[in-house]
Design a protein around this motif. Structure first.
Motif, PDB file in Angstrom:
ATOM      1  N   UNK A 152       0.925  -1.192  -0.034  1.00  0.00           N
ATOM      2  CA  UNK A 152       0.056   0.012   0.023  1.00  0.00           C
ATOM      3  C   UNK A 152       0.871   1.098   0.082  1.00  0.00           C
ATOM      4  N   UNK A 153       0.088   2.493  -0.231  1.00  0.00           N
ATOM      5  CA  UNK A 153       1.043   3.819  -0.225  1.00  0.00           C
ATOM      6  C   UNK A 153       0.542   4.162   1.195  1.00  0.00           C
ATOM      7  N   UNK A 154       1.321   4.900   1.822  1.00  0.00           N
ATOM      8  CA  UNK A 154       0.860   5.547   2.942  1.00  0.00           C
ATOM      9  C   UNK A 154       1.008   7.304   2.865  1.00  0.00           C
ATOM     10  N   UNK A 155      -0.072   8.101   3.021  1.00  0.00           N
ATOM     11  CA  UNK A 155       0.070   9.359   2.694  1.00  0.00           C
ATOM     12  C   UNK A 155      -0.430  10.080   4.105  1.00  0.00           C
ATOM     13  N   UNK A 156       0.642  10.944   4.473  1.00  0.00           N
ATOM     14  CA  UNK A 156       0.535  11.778   5.827  1.00  0.00           C
ATOM     15  C   UNK A 156       0.911  13.131   5.783  1.00  0.00           C
ATOM     16  N   UNK A 157       0.064  13.675   6.635  1.00  0.00           N
ATOM     17  CA  UNK A 157       0.363  15.218   6.816  1.00  0.00           C
ATOM     18  C   UNK A 157       1.739  15.593   7.016  1.00  0.00           C
ATOM     19  N   UNK A 158       2.168  14.837   7.940  1.00  0.00           N
ATOM     20  CA  UNK A 158       3.643  14.972   8.600  1.00  0.00           C
ATOM     21  C   UNK A 158       4.674  14.189   8.093  1.00  0.00           C
ATOM     22  N   UNK A 159       5.798  14.383   7.836  1.00  0.00           N
ATOM     23  CA  UNK A 159       6.936  13.293   7.484  1.00  0.00           C
ATOM     24  C   UNK A 159       7.040  12.578   8.544  1.00  0.00           C
ATOM     25  N   UNK A 160       7.251  13.125   9.967  1.00  0.00           N
ATOM     26  CA  UNK A 160       7.551  12.338  10.884  1.00  0.00           C
ATOM     27  C   UNK A 160       6.462  11.277  11.197  1.00  0.00           C
ATOM     28  N   UNK A 161       5.200  11.442  11.117  1.00  0.00           N
ATOM     29  CA  UNK A 161       4.401  10.222  10.966  1.00  0.00           C
ATOM     30  C   UNK A 161       4.607   9.023  10.349  1.00  0.00           C
ATOM     31  N   UNK A 162       5.173   9.284   8.932  1.00  0.00           N
ATOM     32  CA  UNK A 162       5.550   8.316   8.276  1.00  0.00           C
ATOM     33  C   UNK A 162       6.820   7.655   8.675  1.00  0.00           C
ATOM     34  N   UNK A 163       8.032   8.628   9.098  1.00  0.00           N
ATOM     35  CA  UNK A 163       9.018   7.854   9.956  1.00  0.00           C
ATOM     36  C   UNK A 163       8.844   6.851  10.898  1.00  0.00           C
ATOM     37  N   UNK A 164       7.833   7.322  11.589  1.00  0.00           N
ATOM     38  CA  UNK A 164       7.493   6.672  12.932  1.00  0.00           C
ATOM     39  C   UNK A 164       6.897   5.185  12.543  1.00  0.00           C
ATOM     40  N   UNK A 165       6.023   5.151  11.514  1.00  0.00           N
ATOM     41  CA  UNK A 165       5.509   3.966  10.953  1.00  0.00           C
ATOM     42  C   UNK A 165       6.563   3.052  10.348  1.00  0.00           C
ATOM     43  N   UNK A 166       7.459   3.443   9.601  1.00  0.00           N
ATOM     44  CA  UNK A 166       8.596   2.785   9.257  1.00  0.00           C
ATOM     45  C   UNK A 166       9.378   2.182  10.253  1.00  0.00           C
ATOM     46  N   UNK A 167       9.560   2.963  11.417  1.00  0.00           N
ATOM     47  CA  UNK A 167      10.382   2.376  12.354  1.00  0.00           C
ATOM     48  C   UNK A 167       9.394   1.372  13.204  1.00  0.00           C
ATOM     49  N   UNK A 168       8.335   1.481  13.440  1.00  0.00           N
ATOM     50  CA  UNK A 168       7.512   0.382  14.095  1.00  0.00           C
ATOM     51  C   UNK A 168       7.323  -0.979  13.086  1.00  0.00           C
ATOM     52  N   UNK A 169       7.428  -0.743  11.739  1.00  0.00           N
ATOM     53  CA  UNK A 169       7.241  -1.754  10.928  1.00  0.00           C
ATOM     54  C   UNK A 169       8.359  -2.255  10.041  1.00  0.00           C
ATOM     55  N   UNK A 170       9.666  -1.978  10.723  1.00  0.00           N
ATOM     56  CA  UNK A 170      10.758  -2.062   9.885  1.00  0.00           C
ATOM     57  C   UNK A 170      10.777  -3.489   9.412  1.00  0.00           C
ATOM     58  N   UNK A 171      10.431  -4.785  10.095  1.00  0.00           N
ATOM     59  CA  UNK A 171      10.645  -5.874   9.601  1.00  0.00           C
ATOM     60  C   UNK A 171       9.664  -6.342   8.444  1.00  0.00           C
ATOM     61  N   UNK A 172       8.805  -5.572   8.504  1.00  0.00           N
ATOM     62  CA  UNK A 172       7.726  -5.963   7.168  1.00  0.00           C
ATOM     63  C   UNK A 172       7.800  -5.133   6.170  1.00  0.00           C
ATOM     64  N   UNK A 173       8.577  -4.052   5.954  1.00  0.00           N
ATOM     65  CA  UNK A 173       8.820  -3.256   5.185  1.00  0.00           C
ATOM     66  C   UNK A 173       9.764  -3.815   3.916  1.00  0.00           C
TER      67      UNK A 173
END
Length: 56
Positions: free
Chosen positions: A35-56
């Motif tokens: 999927x594509x993730x669209x967020x208002x703040x770049x930091x929000x996407x960075x947090x999602x990347x950190x939390x899901x690093x093993x799945x990305x």
């Protein structure tokens, strides 16, 4: 699993978006691979990347 939409010979899957208005995130599920993730703040996407690093 693709629904039949459109003309008599046309077939396309619908676009599906999940919207989280609380976190200002939109997920666009484009197929079974991701999927594509669209967020208002770049930091929000960075947090999602950190939390899901093993799945990305």
């Amino acid at each position: 699993m693709n629904p039949k939409l459109g003309g008599k010979n046309g077939s396309y899957p619908p676009d599906v978006f999940f919207v989280n208005a609380t976190k200002n995130i939109i997920l666009f599920i484009y197929d079974d691979r991701g999927c594509e993730v669209i967020a208002e703040e770049t930091e929000t996407i960075n947090i999602l990347i950190k939390e899901n690093k093993g799945e990305i």
